[in-house]
Design an enzyme around this catalytic site. Structure first.
Site, PDB file in Angstrom:
ATOM      1  N   ASN A  52       0.836  -1.196   0.080  1.00  0.00           N
ATOM      2  CA  ASN A  52       0.046  -0.002   0.275  1.00  0.00           C
ATOM      3  C   ASN A  52       0.825   1.354  -0.080  1.00  0.00           C
ATOM      4  OD1 ASN A  52      -1.901  -1.922   0.310  1.00  0.00           O
ATOM      5  ND2 ASN A  52      -2.320  -1.430   2.404  1.00  0.00           N
ATOM      6  N   ASP A  54      -0.636   4.390   0.711  1.00  0.00           N
ATOM      7  CA  ASP A  54      -1.313   5.009   1.533  1.00  0.00           C
ATOM      8  C   ASP A  54      -0.636   5.626   2.613  1.00  0.00           C
ATOM      9  OD1 ASP A  54      -1.620   3.202   3.435  1.00  0.00           O
ATOM     10  OD2 ASP A  54      -3.368   2.210   2.438  1.00  0.00           O
ATOM     11  N   HIS A  85       5.604  -0.422  -2.919  1.00  0.00           N
ATOM     12  CA  HIS A  85       5.140   0.213  -4.068  1.00  0.00           C
ATOM     13  C   HIS A  85       5.114   1.686  -3.733  1.00  0.00           C
ATOM     14  CE1 HIS A  85       2.483  -3.441  -5.469  1.00  0.00           C
ATOM     15  NE2 HIS A  85       4.120  -3.361  -5.920  1.00  0.00           N
ATOM     16  N   CYS A 117      14.981  22.886  -8.112  1.00  0.00           N
ATOM     17  CA  CYS A 117      15.437  23.078  -9.434  1.00  0.00           C
ATOM     18  C   CYS A 117      14.411  23.446 -10.410  1.00  0.00           C
ATOM     19  CB  CYS A 117      16.124  22.076 -10.168  1.00  0.00           C
ATOM     20  SG  CYS A 117      15.255  20.609 -10.473  1.00  0.00           S
ATOM     21  N   CYS A 153      -9.875  -7.192   8.273  1.00  0.00           N
ATOM     22  CA  CYS A 153      -8.614  -7.477   9.150  1.00  0.00           C
ATOM     23  C   CYS A 153      -8.947  -6.280  10.431  1.00  0.00           C
ATOM     24  CB  CYS A 153      -7.843  -6.575   8.216  1.00  0.00           C
ATOM     25  SG  CYS A 153      -7.402  -7.377   6.599  1.00  0.00           S
TER      26      CYS A 153
HETATM   27 ZN   LIG Z   1      14.557  18.988  -8.762  1.00  0.00          ZN
END
Ligand SMILES: [Zn+2]
Length: 317
Positions: free
Chosen positions: A118, A120, A157, A221, A300
């Site tokens: 996840n 998140d 991820h 930048c 869960c």
């Molecule tokens: Zn940059």
């Protein structure tokens, strides 16, 4: 293969003898927090081709579209709260909890390897809460202990809080939302997401902030930022670390993800190959469950706290 067992006490007895634990979590862990999932009946992919919004090619072709898809998703993650399952798992990062629940761990100084698919950020937020609460409760937590707890959590991820500058490659952490003014216009975001409107690159999140005109300085930048999340075709983060650790694991908890689909499937296979035990926690039966030794079904946020409560009861007996 035979069907997995759902005998909680038997599993708790195995867990309390565990020498090296690892946890692998997926979207089902955050379902109870209201984080939208990609797949499923009303998932995003029924309407949009993923290759148009979550791939490097898509970002190169139309970064505004990728950002328009990502922004509402990130916004939802930021506004979501960790649930009881996140908090229960995070508690294992506290050494006094570990000594109590998992007294046979070979290395009591290190939290279990905690892998999540996840992005998140909820596992990490729950981890911070657990560490803060432990400290308030009198637990001595030095900087190294905190750092170790965070290092053991591998967001394979990526994270919705992290961004990479496409120009100077600076890695940024941002907790605010929205990251660009254009995202406050919901109509524009919706049209851009569907490919019906193109957001100009200079209206997208930039290195150094959206108002930054740009210089040659690293981290300021003015370059275009990309979400530091893993897109289709990209290699998940921390795989070397995960694989190196998994060979020693004797109990793997697979939570909110099917143990049939990569990468959780390969984790379960590795652990099984080395003689370890795999337990699955999902809302309902999924295809890969016959690979598992144990399977516990239900939300869960109910099954995980219940597991740790029962483990505590049996250890105290
Ligand atoms: Zn940059």
């Amino acid at each position: 293969m035979s069907a997995p067992s759902s005998d909680l006490d038997t599993f708790c007895n195995i867990l309390s003898q565990c020498k090296c634990l690892a946890i692998s979590t997926g979207a089902g862990l955050s379902a109870g927090s209201g984080v939208p999932t990609y797949r499923g009946v009303d998932g995003q992919w029924t309407k949009i081709n993923p290759m148009d919004v979550v791939s490097l090619q898509a970002f190169t072709d139309n970064p505004g579209r990728v950002w328009a898809f990502f922004h509402p998703k990130r916004d939802a993650c930021i506004k979501a709260q960790p649930n009881a399952a996140h908090h229960a798992l995070a508690s294992l990062s506290i050494s006094s909890v570990r000594r109590n629940l998992l007294p046979h761990l070979i290395d009591q100084t290190r939290p279990p390897l905690y892998i999540t698919q996840n992005f998140d950020g909820l596992c990490r937020r729950a981890l911070d809460t657990a560490l803060d609460n432990a400290e308030k409760g009198g637990e001595i937590l030095d900087k190294d202990t905190r750092q170790a707890a965070h290092e053991r959590l591998i967001e394979i991820h990526g994270s919705c809080y992290r961004f990479l500058c496409t120009q100077c490659k600076a890695l940024k952490t941002r907790f605010d939302t929205p990251l660009a003014d254009i995202f406050t216009n919901e109509d524009v975001v919706e049209q851009a997401k569907n490919g019906e409107y193109t957001i100009a690159v200079d209206q997208l999140p930039r290195c150094g902030g959206s108002q930054w005109a740009g210089s040659n300085r690293y981290g300021q930048c003015g370059g275009l930022l990309r979400p530091a999340v893993t897109w289709f075709g990209e290699i998940p983060e921390g795989q070397g670390e995960v694989v190196r650790n998994l060979t020693k694991v004797d109990v793997l908890l697979v939570i909110g993800t099917t143990s049939l689909v990569h990468p959780a499937a390969s984790y379960a296979t590795t652990v099984k190959k080395n003689g370890g035990i795999v337990a699955v926690f999902n809302l309902g039966e999924t295809h890969g469950d016959d690979k598992a030794d144990f399977a516990f079904y239900g939300p869960c946020e109910e099954t995980i706290p219940k597991l740790l409560e029962r483990l505590a009861e049996l250890n105290a007996a």
